[in-house]
Design a protein around this motif. Sequence first.
Motif, PDB file in Angstrom:
ATOM      1  N   ALA A  74      21.327  76.926  51.123  1.00 26.42           N
ATOM      2  CA  ALA A  74      21.806  76.409  49.839  1.00 26.42           C
ATOM      3  C   ALA A  74      23.270  76.799  49.702  1.00 26.42           C
ATOM      4  O   ALA A  74      23.627  77.972  49.876  1.00 26.42           O
ATOM      5  N   VAL A  75      24.121  75.816  49.441  1.00 30.34           N
ATOM      6  CA  VAL A  75      25.548  76.069  49.294  1.00 30.34           C
ATOM      7  C   VAL A  75      25.992  75.623  47.910  1.00 30.34           C
ATOM      8  O   VAL A  75      25.666  74.523  47.469  1.00 30.34           O
ATOM      9  N   TYR A  76      26.747  76.493  47.244  1.00 29.76           N
ATOM     10  CA  TYR A  76      27.263  76.198  45.906  1.00 29.76           C
ATOM     11  C   TYR A  76      28.784  76.164  45.972  1.00 29.76           C
ATOM     12  O   TYR A  76      29.412  77.154  46.371  1.00 29.76           O
ATOM     13  N   VAL A  77      29.362  75.031  45.599  1.00 34.16           N
ATOM     14  CA  VAL A  77      30.816  74.871  45.617  1.00 34.16           C
ATOM     15  C   VAL A  77      31.322  74.913  44.177  1.00 34.16           C
ATOM     16  O   VAL A  77      30.793  74.225  43.301  1.00 34.16           O
ATOM     17  N   PHE A  78      32.350  75.734  43.955  1.00 33.77           N
ATOM     18  CA  PHE A  78      32.949  75.885  42.631  1.00 33.77           C
ATOM     19  C   PHE A  78      34.418  75.477  42.695  1.00 33.77           C
ATOM     20  O   PHE A  78      35.125  75.869  43.629  1.00 33.77           O
ATOM     21  N   TRP A  79      34.868  74.728  41.713  1.00 33.80           N
ATOM     22  CA  TRP A  79      36.298  74.411  41.643  1.00 33.80           C
ATOM     23  C   TRP A  79      36.746  74.324  40.188  1.00 33.80           C
ATOM     24  O   TRP A  79      35.987  73.939  39.303  1.00 33.80           O
ATOM     25  N   LYS A  80      37.998  74.716  39.950  1.00 30.87           N
ATOM     26  CA  LYS A  80      38.515  74.789  38.581  1.00 30.87           C
ATOM     27  C   LYS A  80      38.912  73.413  38.064  1.00 30.87           C
ATOM     28  O   LYS A  80      39.487  72.602  38.795  1.00 30.87           O
ATOM     29  N   GLU A  81      38.585  73.180  36.814  1.00 28.90           N
ATOM     30  CA  GLU A  81      39.001  71.958  36.125  1.00 28.90           C
ATOM     31  C   GLU A  81      40.056  72.261  35.080  1.00 28.90           C
ATOM     32  O   GLU A  81      40.759  71.388  34.619  1.00 28.90           O
ATOM     33  N   GLY A  82      40.138  73.501  34.699  1.00 28.96           N
ATOM     34  CA  GLY A  82      41.086  73.931  33.683  1.00 28.96           C
ATOM     35  C   GLY A  82      41.070  75.438  33.588  1.00 28.96           C
ATOM     36  O   GLY A  82      40.423  76.126  34.385  1.00 28.96           O
ATOM     37  N   GLU A  83      41.763  75.979  32.620  1.00 26.71           N
ATOM     38  CA  GLU A  83      41.860  77.426  32.473  1.00 26.71           C
ATOM     39  C   GLU A  83      40.500  78.065  32.205  1.00 26.71           C
ATOM     40  O   GLU A  83      40.230  79.163  32.670  1.00 26.71           O
ATOM     41  N   ASP A  84      39.655  77.370  31.460  1.00 25.59           N
ATOM     42  CA  ASP A  84      38.371  77.955  31.070  1.00 25.59           C
ATOM     43  C   ASP A  84      37.157  77.169  31.564  1.00 25.59           C
ATOM     44  O   ASP A  84      36.026  77.499  31.218  1.00 25.59           O
ATOM     45  N   ILE A  85      37.402  76.134  32.350  1.00 26.66           N
ATOM     46  CA  ILE A  85      36.305  75.284  32.822  1.00 26.66           C
ATOM     47  C   ILE A  85      36.339  75.141  34.345  1.00 26.66           C
ATOM     48  O   ILE A  85      37.406  74.968  34.945  1.00 26.66           O
ATOM     49  N   MET A  86      35.165  75.223  34.964  1.00 32.03           N
ATOM     50  CA  MET A  86      35.063  74.922  36.390  1.00 32.03           C
ATOM     51  C   MET A  86      33.830  74.048  36.599  1.00 32.03           C
ATOM     52  O   MET A  86      32.958  73.956  35.732  1.00 32.03           O
TER      53      MET A  86
END
Length: 209
Positions: A74-86
């Motif tokens: 299981a792989v979880y990818v995280f990326w930022k959308e803004g200062e307080d949101i990913m």
Amino acid sequence: MKKIFFFLALITTSIGFAQNDEAFVNSLVAQKMAELEMQENPEYFLRKDYCDGNIQMFVMPDGKNCSSKSTYYAVYVFWKEGEDIMKIQKFDNCGSFMSFSISISKNIKKALKEKQALKTENVKPYKGEKVDNSAFENMSVQSCHKEYKFIFDGKVFEKSFKEFDLTNNSKYKNVNSDHNKSLMLIKLDEEISEMIKNFDESGKFFREK
């Protein structure tokens, strides 16, 4: 006649059943990473979870069956959308899940600011206070792993560790337990693990069709 019927039944079963290995999961994740690169996203990371020999089977949205081949990843990818949101998106041996937005907690935000610590600190292997062949005789040790890959401003580094290295459940104390749990990587990992657990329990992960 019976042999022909058995052969046809075997083909029918195979058509509705899929098995995929780690290479399949890696290819899905690589496509996502390429997409993030094209978007010039300056900060993203992933975590890969697996336990050696753990096989899982699922019923897909189209009704077909799918299972991991040898080991479930299981792989979880995280990326930022803004200062307080990913955003987070999950991938596994049976395909990809729909991405969704989450608020960046104070603990995760703090950990991601400590880039140098994430890069330089390392988890130490399990080490008992004493050497004793019976130290683990009452334990059921499963070889579970976590692998991280961080991309910050175009720079890439990776970290990995065994979950057993963090434990302190053997006959003798793990002398590296306190050190490991003090690491910024492990603090980030604990926060992510709790978050993923809550998403799983609330049915937040939906497979893409």
